[in-house]
Scaffold this active site. Structure first.
Site, PDB file in Angstrom:
ATOM      1  N   GLY A 117       0.813  -1.219   0.000  1.00 53.90           N
ATOM      2  CA  GLY A 117       0.000   0.000   0.000  1.00 53.90           C
ATOM      3  C   GLY A 117       0.846   1.269   0.000  1.00 53.90           C
ATOM      4  O   GLY A 117       0.382   2.326  -0.438  1.00 53.90           O
ATOM      5  N   GLU A 120       1.633   1.833  -3.538  1.00 54.19           N
ATOM      6  CA  GLU A 120       0.365   2.215  -4.186  1.00 54.19           C
ATOM      7  C   GLU A 120      -0.016   3.649  -3.816  1.00 54.19           C
ATOM      8  O   GLU A 120      -0.523   4.406  -4.650  1.00 54.19           O
ATOM      9  CB  GLU A 120      -0.728   1.230  -3.764  1.00 54.19           C
ATOM     10  CG  GLU A 120      -0.476  -0.168  -4.338  1.00 54.19           C
ATOM     11  CD  GLU A 120      -1.371  -1.234  -3.724  1.00 54.19           C
ATOM     12  OE1 GLU A 120      -1.406  -1.349  -2.477  1.00 54.19           O
ATOM     13  OE2 GLU A 120      -2.050  -1.953  -4.474  1.00 54.19           O
ATOM     14  N   GLU A 140       2.743  -8.172  -1.435  1.00 56.53           N
ATOM     15  CA  GLU A 140       1.523  -8.812  -0.910  1.00 56.53           C
ATOM     16  C   GLU A 140       1.486 -10.315  -1.174  1.00 56.53           C
ATOM     17  O   GLU A 140       0.940 -11.086  -0.389  1.00 56.53           O
ATOM     18  CB  GLU A 140       0.263  -8.173  -1.532  1.00 56.53           C
ATOM     19  CG  GLU A 140      -0.011  -6.744  -1.068  1.00 56.53           C
ATOM     20  CD  GLU A 140       0.655  -5.673  -1.916  1.00 56.53           C
ATOM     21  OE1 GLU A 140       1.599  -5.996  -2.677  1.00 56.53           O
ATOM     22  OE2 GLU A 140       0.254  -4.511  -1.819  1.00 56.53           O
TER      23      GLU A 140
HETATM   24  N1  CAA Z   1       2.075  -3.538   8.873  1.00 56.34           N
HETATM   25  C1  CAA Z   1       2.205  -3.553  10.212  1.00 56.34           C
HETATM   26  N2  CAA Z   1       3.390  -3.450  10.852  1.00 56.34           N
HETATM   27  C2  CAA Z   1       4.489  -3.342  10.100  1.00 56.34           C
HETATM   28  C3  CAA Z   1       4.446  -3.334   8.695  1.00 56.34           C
HETATM   29  C4  CAA Z   1       3.158  -3.420   8.076  1.00 56.34           C
HETATM   30  N3  CAA Z   1       2.977  -3.380   6.735  1.00 56.34           N
HETATM   31  N4  CAA Z   1       5.701  -3.231   8.210  1.00 56.34           N
HETATM   32  C5  CAA Z   1       6.501  -3.160   9.280  1.00 56.34           C
HETATM   33  N5  CAA Z   1       5.777  -3.229  10.422  1.00 56.34           N
HETATM   34  C6  CAA Z   1       6.260  -3.204  11.807  1.00 56.34           C
HETATM   35  C7  CAA Z   1       6.915  -4.529  12.193  1.00 56.34           C
HETATM   36  O1  CAA Z   1       5.939  -5.473  12.586  1.00 56.34           O
HETATM   37  C8  CAA Z   1       7.801  -4.084  13.336  1.00 56.34           C
HETATM   38  O2  CAA Z   1       7.001  -3.907  14.475  1.00 56.34           O
HETATM   39  P1  CAA Z   1       7.479  -4.558  15.920  1.00 56.34           P
HETATM   40  O3  CAA Z   1       8.736  -3.802  16.235  1.00 56.34           O
HETATM   41  O4  CAA Z   1       6.335  -4.230  16.807  1.00 56.34           O
HETATM   42  O5  CAA Z   1       7.719  -5.981  15.646  1.00 56.34           O
HETATM   43  C9  CAA Z   1       8.267  -2.690  12.892  1.00 56.34           C
HETATM   44  O6  CAA Z   1       7.304  -2.246  11.922  1.00 56.34           O
HETATM   45  C10 CAA Z   1       9.626  -2.684  12.246  1.00 56.34           C
HETATM   46  O7  CAA Z   1       9.600  -3.627  11.181  1.00 56.34           O
HETATM   47  P2  CAA Z   1      10.736  -4.750  10.980  1.00 56.34           P
HETATM   48  O8  CAA Z   1      11.294  -5.184  12.291  1.00 56.34           O
HETATM   49  O9  CAA Z   1      10.172  -5.815  10.092  1.00 56.34           O
HETATM   50  O10 CAA Z   1      11.842  -3.872  10.205  1.00 56.34           O
HETATM   51  P3  CAA Z   1      12.963  -4.404   9.200  1.00 56.34           P
HETATM   52  O11 CAA Z   1      13.873  -3.240   8.968  1.00 56.34           O
HETATM   53  O12 CAA Z   1      13.558  -5.670   9.673  1.00 56.34           O
HETATM   54  O13 CAA Z   1      12.169  -4.759   7.835  1.00 56.34           O
HETATM   55  C11 CAA Z   1      10.566  -4.320   6.063  1.00 56.34           C
HETATM   56  C12 CAA Z   1      11.552  -3.732   7.094  1.00 56.34           C
HETATM   57  C13 CAA Z   1      11.328  -5.082   4.982  1.00 56.34           C
HETATM   58  C14 CAA Z   1       9.805  -3.160   5.424  1.00 56.34           C
HETATM   59  C15 CAA Z   1       9.587  -5.278   6.794  1.00 56.34           C
HETATM   60  O14 CAA Z   1       9.052  -4.594   7.940  1.00 56.34           O
HETATM   61  C16 CAA Z   1       8.431  -5.748   5.968  1.00 56.34           C
HETATM   62  O15 CAA Z   1       8.602  -6.621   5.134  1.00 56.34           O
HETATM   63  N6  CAA Z   1       7.214  -5.176   6.169  1.00 56.34           N
HETATM   64  C17 CAA Z   1       6.006  -5.599   5.515  1.00 56.34           C
HETATM   65  C18 CAA Z   1       5.934  -5.139   4.061  1.00 56.34           C
HETATM   66  C19 CAA Z   1       4.681  -5.670   3.405  1.00 56.34           C
HETATM   67  O16 CAA Z   1       4.465  -6.851   3.272  1.00 56.34           O
HETATM   68  N7  CAA Z   1       3.804  -4.737   2.955  1.00 56.34           N
HETATM   69  C20 CAA Z   1       2.554  -5.072   2.290  1.00 56.34           C
HETATM   70  C21 CAA Z   1       1.432  -4.970   3.272  1.00 56.34           C
HETATM   71  S1  CAA Z   1      -0.122  -5.563   2.608  1.00 56.34           S
HETATM   72  C22 CAA Z   1      -0.717  -4.289   1.668  1.00 56.34           C
HETATM   73  O17 CAA Z   1      -0.138  -3.229   1.603  1.00 56.34           O
HETATM   74  C23 CAA Z   1      -2.003  -4.578   0.932  1.00 56.34           C
HETATM   75  C24 CAA Z   1      -2.490  -3.509   0.023  1.00 56.34           C
HETATM   76  O18 CAA Z   1      -2.360  -3.589  -1.178  1.00 56.34           O
HETATM   77  C25 CAA Z   1      -3.192  -2.338   0.548  1.00 56.34           C
END
Ligand code: CAA
Length: 266
Positions: A117, A120, A140
């Site tokens: 998102g 996006e 995703e």
């Molecule tokens: N939602 C909720 N929490 C999130 C998040 C997300 N999308 N991305 C990161 N966070 C949170 C983590 O859970 C973590 O929280 P805690 O400390 O409470 O555990 C905090 O942010 C820091 O994140 P990381 O420890 O994972 O940080 P990192 O530097 O190791 O990694 C990252 C960074 C690669 C961005 C990794 O956080 C990640 O892969 N995030 C998810 C990305 C993702 O999959 N996004 C798609 C979401 S679905 C969507 O967006 C659908 C749509 O089309 C609308």
């Protein structure tokens, strides 16, 4: 409607800047969750955009995040309990489109992660500037879902089918340089200069007539929604309409008189 910039937001920060105080900067401010786009954040963003959209003093809006993340996507923890019937009945993600409905130009200034998102959201903006460490992706698929607010649609229209398919099916990220190469980003800038350059861009747009800028934005966006023939017809009618404005008369007169134009947005 003038936004109260002293309003205490929970998930964003707002500021009006630029020499003429005509550029609004909205900063996503949920650092502990890498600016994951929870409902509360999206509601605040939408409120701020609507207010700036109606504020006659604002010519352009810059949307930015932190150095580590523009936004890491929809809030995965918040969407975890979603069920199909709830998504359908609540029309999940539908209100995000508000961002793309903003009539004023929006510049995304992306440092760090713009994922799911977040990518996006950047694509709902009109122009994307990126810091040279920015990363874009649609991960995703790794969550067992697919993009829901433009990752399969806007991305495909911008970068073409092969690159969009590769990004959406693998979840792999692309860096700022590659994003520029494929046309997702219009400029790559050192991270500490990104906001300054984005505001400068907003100021440059703000030297023109806000009214004509709005028409021009609508005309460019039409290219994404129509056939070439229909789009050209639309563009021609918009072009004709500009000649009914005071600003067009002024712009042309100023050119002939070799002086800067004074636009009044009428
Ligand atoms: N939602 C909720 N929490 C999130 C998040 C997300 N999308 N991305 C990161 N966070 C949170 C983590 O859970 C973590 O929280 P805690 O400390 O409470 O555990 C905090 O942010 C820091 O994140 P990381 O420890 O994972 O940080 P990192 O530097 O190791 O990694 C990252 C960074 C690669 C961005 C990794 O956080 C990640 O892969 N995030 C998810 C990305 C993702 O999959 N996004 C798609 C979401 S679905 C969507 O967006 C659908 C749509 O089309 C609308």
């Amino acid at each position: 409607m003038i936004i109260n910039t002293n309003k205490s937001w929970e998930f964003i920060k707002t500021e009006v800047t630029g020499e003429k105080k005509n550029v609004a900067v909205i900063t996503l401010n949920r650092p502990k969750a890498l600016n994951a786009l929870c409902n509360g954040l999206m509601k605040e963003l939408s409120t701020a955009l609507k207010a700036y959209g109606k504020d006659a003093n604002i010519s352009a809006i810059v949307l930015t995040g932190s150095e580590k993340a523009f936004a890491a996507g929809a809030d995965i923890k918040e969407m975890a309990p979603n069920t199909y019937s709830q998504c359908i009945q609540g029309n999940f993600l539908n209100d995000w489109t508000e961002v793309a409905r903003t009539q004023k130009p929006i510049i995304a200034a992306v440092n760090g992660y713009a994922l799911g998102g977040g990518c996006e959201l950047a694509m709902m903006c009109d122009i994307i500037y990126a810091g040279d460490k920015a990363k874009f992706g649609q991960p995703e698929i790794a969550l067992g879902t697919i993009p829901g607010v433009g990752g399969t649609q806007r991305l495909t229209r911008v970068v073409g089918r092969s690159k969009a398919m590769e990004m959406c099916l693998t979840g792999n990220m692309i860096n700022a340089q590659e994003a520029e190469k494929v046309g997702l980003v219009s400029k790559v800038i050192p991270p500490d200069q990104l906001l300054v350059e984005a505001v400068k861009l907003g100021e440059k747009i703000g030297t023109h007539s806000n009214l004509i800028v709005q028409l021009c934005k609508e005309a460019v966006n039409t290219a994404f929604e129509t056939t070439l023939e229909e789009g050209l017809k639309y563009e021609r009618r918009f072009n004709h309409a500009t000649f009914s404005t005071i600003d067009c008369k002024e712009g042309v007169k100023a050119f002939i008189e070799k002086r800067p134009a004074k636009f009044i947005n009428e």
